[in-house]
Design a protein around this motif. Structure first.
Motif, PDB file in Angstrom:
ATOM      1  N   ARG A   1       8.013   9.360   0.628  1.00 53.62           N
ATOM      2  CA  ARG A   1       8.052   8.088   1.345  1.00 53.62           C
ATOM      3  C   ARG A   1       7.010   7.080   0.861  1.00 53.62           C
ATOM      4  O   ARG A   1       6.797   6.064   1.520  1.00 53.62           O
ATOM      5  N   PHE A   2       6.365   7.341  -0.251  1.00 51.35           N
ATOM      6  CA  PHE A   2       5.407   6.377  -0.796  1.00 51.35           C
ATOM      7  C   PHE A   2       6.130   5.367  -1.685  1.00 51.35           C
ATOM      8  O   PHE A   2       6.858   5.740  -2.604  1.00 51.35           O
ATOM      9  N   PHE A   3       5.871   4.098  -1.433  1.00 50.82           N
ATOM     10  CA  PHE A   3       6.533   2.995  -2.122  1.00 50.82           C
ATOM     11  C   PHE A   3       5.448   2.106  -2.710  1.00 50.82           C
ATOM     12  O   PHE A   3       4.767   1.376  -1.981  1.00 50.82           O
ATOM     13  N   LYS A   4       5.225   2.218  -4.036  1.00 53.73           N
ATOM     14  CA  LYS A   4       4.213   1.367  -4.684  1.00 53.73           C
ATOM     15  C   LYS A   4       4.809  -0.030  -4.825  1.00 53.73           C
ATOM     16  O   LYS A   4       5.662  -0.271  -5.649  1.00 53.73           O
ATOM     17  N   SER A   5       4.350  -0.945  -4.009  1.00 53.01           N
ATOM     18  CA  SER A   5       4.887  -2.301  -4.001  1.00 53.01           C
ATOM     19  C   SER A   5       4.429  -3.081  -5.231  1.00 53.01           C
ATOM     20  O   SER A   5       3.469  -2.695  -5.915  1.00 53.01           O
ATOM     21  N   ALA A   6       5.126  -4.183  -5.498  1.00 47.24           N
ATOM     22  CA  ALA A   6       4.880  -4.955  -6.715  1.00 47.24           C
ATOM     23  C   ALA A   6       3.509  -5.608  -6.727  1.00 47.24           C
ATOM     24  O   ALA A   6       3.053  -6.147  -5.717  1.00 47.24           O
ATOM     25  N   MET A   7       2.868  -5.557  -7.874  1.00 46.90           N
ATOM     26  CA  MET A   7       1.663  -6.341  -8.166  1.00 46.90           C
ATOM     27  C   MET A   7       1.841  -6.930  -9.556  1.00 46.90           C
ATOM     28  O   MET A   7       2.242  -6.226 -10.478  1.00 46.90           O
ATOM     29  N   SER A   8       1.543  -8.203  -9.709  1.00 43.92           N
ATOM     30  CA  SER A   8       1.719  -8.846 -11.001  1.00 43.92           C
ATOM     31  C   SER A   8       0.676  -8.324 -11.988  1.00 43.92           C
ATOM     32  O   SER A   8      -0.525  -8.423 -11.747  1.00 43.92           O
ATOM     33  N   GLU A   9       1.140  -7.777 -13.113  1.00 42.14           N
ATOM     34  CA  GLU A   9       0.214  -7.159 -14.070  1.00 42.14           C
ATOM     35  C   GLU A   9      -0.442  -8.187 -14.987  1.00 42.14           C
ATOM     36  O   GLU A   9      -1.538  -7.975 -15.466  1.00 42.14           O
ATOM     37  N   THR A  10       0.269  -9.283 -15.269  1.00 44.10           N
ATOM     38  CA  THR A  10      -0.187 -10.343 -16.192  1.00 44.10           C
ATOM     39  C   THR A  10      -0.648  -9.759 -17.535  1.00 44.10           C
ATOM     40  O   THR A  10      -1.660 -10.167 -18.078  1.00 44.10           O
ATOM     41  N   MET A  11       0.110  -8.808 -18.052  1.00 40.95           N
ATOM     42  CA  MET A  11      -0.279  -8.143 -19.300  1.00 40.95           C
ATOM     43  C   MET A  11       0.697  -8.392 -20.443  1.00 40.95           C
ATOM     44  O   MET A  11       0.573  -7.786 -21.509  1.00 40.95           O
TER      45      MET A  11
END
Length: 405
Positions: A18-28
């Motif tokens: 049930r773990f959901f790693k939500s979006a983070m902008s990587e800017t890479m």
């Protein structure tokens, strides 16, 4: 533990926990907005970290419309080889890797766009005018072309091996702008009542479903509200989710706010943001609901799942500091998440650039993880502030987001 239980989506796909790693902008991305080895290594670490679902940062559908420097853009298959490598590493350990697909609309900084586009030519609020150029209204034919761009990006994602996609309909980006009566004042089939304002989203979803098939997960990130009396309301949000669920959407992630009312950055008075909304939503629809933001203790995660208030635990920034957080929580050696506020030591400066500096700080930690280093946890805001100015120039010191009212 409840968080370690699997979850079956309506299309038969099973998520391992049930773990959901939500979006983070990587800017890479590089100067041509292509992903690279850093994306591959970062997402391998998140897959190794134990989350059931990992969502990418913004993948933009148009090279001429970026939310910030370093955004990945996918318009065609020319980068399919590195995308396949990204997907292969990001789906290791039976992890689902979902691509978040987005267009910034008018929320593209002045340094990146001379004339952004939007549903209507409504500029950003007074406090933000200095950082964003006024947009022009999209023509009807351009809207239809943009729909096809979203669909094409999703098609490439599936071909590359990503196991799902997420339509970004929150945080004041283009889909959210179409939904909002404040930003959308059109008098054609894309504006007016809610049915018309949601047409852009509906066409994107239908197009994606056509090319992806019924068994491929499509999720939506949606605001519970814009927290603006002229904007997208909670009641309208319920109506959109009900319609999307009826059409076959596989999962909904709840967030809220935009650059002018940034609830997604500042939170609410409760430990877990947007949980009250999610409880009401789950009485209306039978698709999995994810609440992201504010989960700080194992106990609050377990309680939210046990009570059926959310189906998955959405976590973002804490996984920029500890990419293996899900495994640590499930193994019992991590009980409470702590985050510390960055400061320059100058209150007025912190108030002006705090949220933007926070975004840069976490992006810097993602780069460290991608380089095989550990994240650096500290409260000194000066290094991310100087990095922000080096990237955006003096414009960076103009407020990008208002304080929460």
């Amino acid at each position: 533990m409840k968080v370690s239980e699997s979850l079956e989506l309506r299309n038969g796909i099973t998520l391992k926990n049930r773990f959901f790693k939500s979006a983070m902008s990587e800017t890479m991305a590089n100067s041509r907005n292509q992903p690279g080895e850093k994306h591959v290594r970062l997402y391998h670490e998140w897959a190794r970290g134990g989350a059931g679902v990992v969502v990418t940062g913004n993948v933009m559908v148009d090279r001429n419309a970026l939310g910030e420097p370093g955004n990945v853009v996918i318009e065609d298959e020319k980068d399919i080889d590195i995308l396949k490598k990204w997907a292969e590493e990001g789906t290791a350990y039976d992890t689902h890797l979902w691509m978040q697909i987005n267009h910034p609309g008018k929320q593209t900084p002045k340094t990146m766009s001379k004339e952004p586009v939007a549903p209507s030519a409504i500029p950003m609020g007074e406090a933000l005018k200095g950082a964003f150029n006024p947009p022009r209204a999209l023509e009807n034919g351009e809207i239809k072309s943009l729909v096809e761009r979203y669909v094409k990006t999703a098609e490439v994602a599936k071909k590359a091996g990503f196991t799902g996609v997420q339509i970004h309909g929150a945080h004041g980006y283009l889909v959210n702008q179409f939904l909002s009566p404040h930003d959308n004042r059109r008098d054609d089939e894309y504006g007016g009542d809610l049915e018309n304002r949601m047409r852009f989203l509906m066409e994107i979803y239908k197009g994606m479903r056509r090319v992806l098939g019924e068994a491929f997960p499509i999720s939506l990130k949606l605001n519970s509200s814009d927290f603006n009396k002229e904007g997208f309301t909670e009641a309208e949000s319920f109506a959109v989710v009900e319609k999307m669920a009826e059409m076959g959407l596989d999962l909904i992630e709840i967030s809220g706010g935009n650059y002018e009312q940034p609830k997604m950055s500042t939170g609410t008075d409760s430990e877990v943001f947007f949980l009250d909304y999610a409880q009401k939503l789950k009485e209306k629809v039978d698709i999995p609901v994810v609440v992201t933001g504010g989960f700080r203790s194992k106990e609050s995660m377990e309680a939210a799942l046990e009570k059926g208030h959310t189906d998955m635990i959405g976590i973002a920034r804490p996984m920029a500091l500890n990419p293996h957080l899900p495994n640590r929580i499930m193994s019992g050696d991590y009980k409470r998440i702590t985050t510390r506020r960055l400061t320059t030591g100058i209150k007025e400066l912190d108030e002006k650039v705090g949220p933007a500096v926070g975004n840069v700080y976490y992006a810097m930690q993602l780069k460290r993880i991608a380089e095989g280093k550990e994240a650096q946890q500290h409260t000194n805001a000066w290094r991310p502030l100087l990095h922000l100015i080096a990237t955006h120039g003096p414009q960076a010191l103009k407020p990008k987001r208002r304080k929460r009212r």
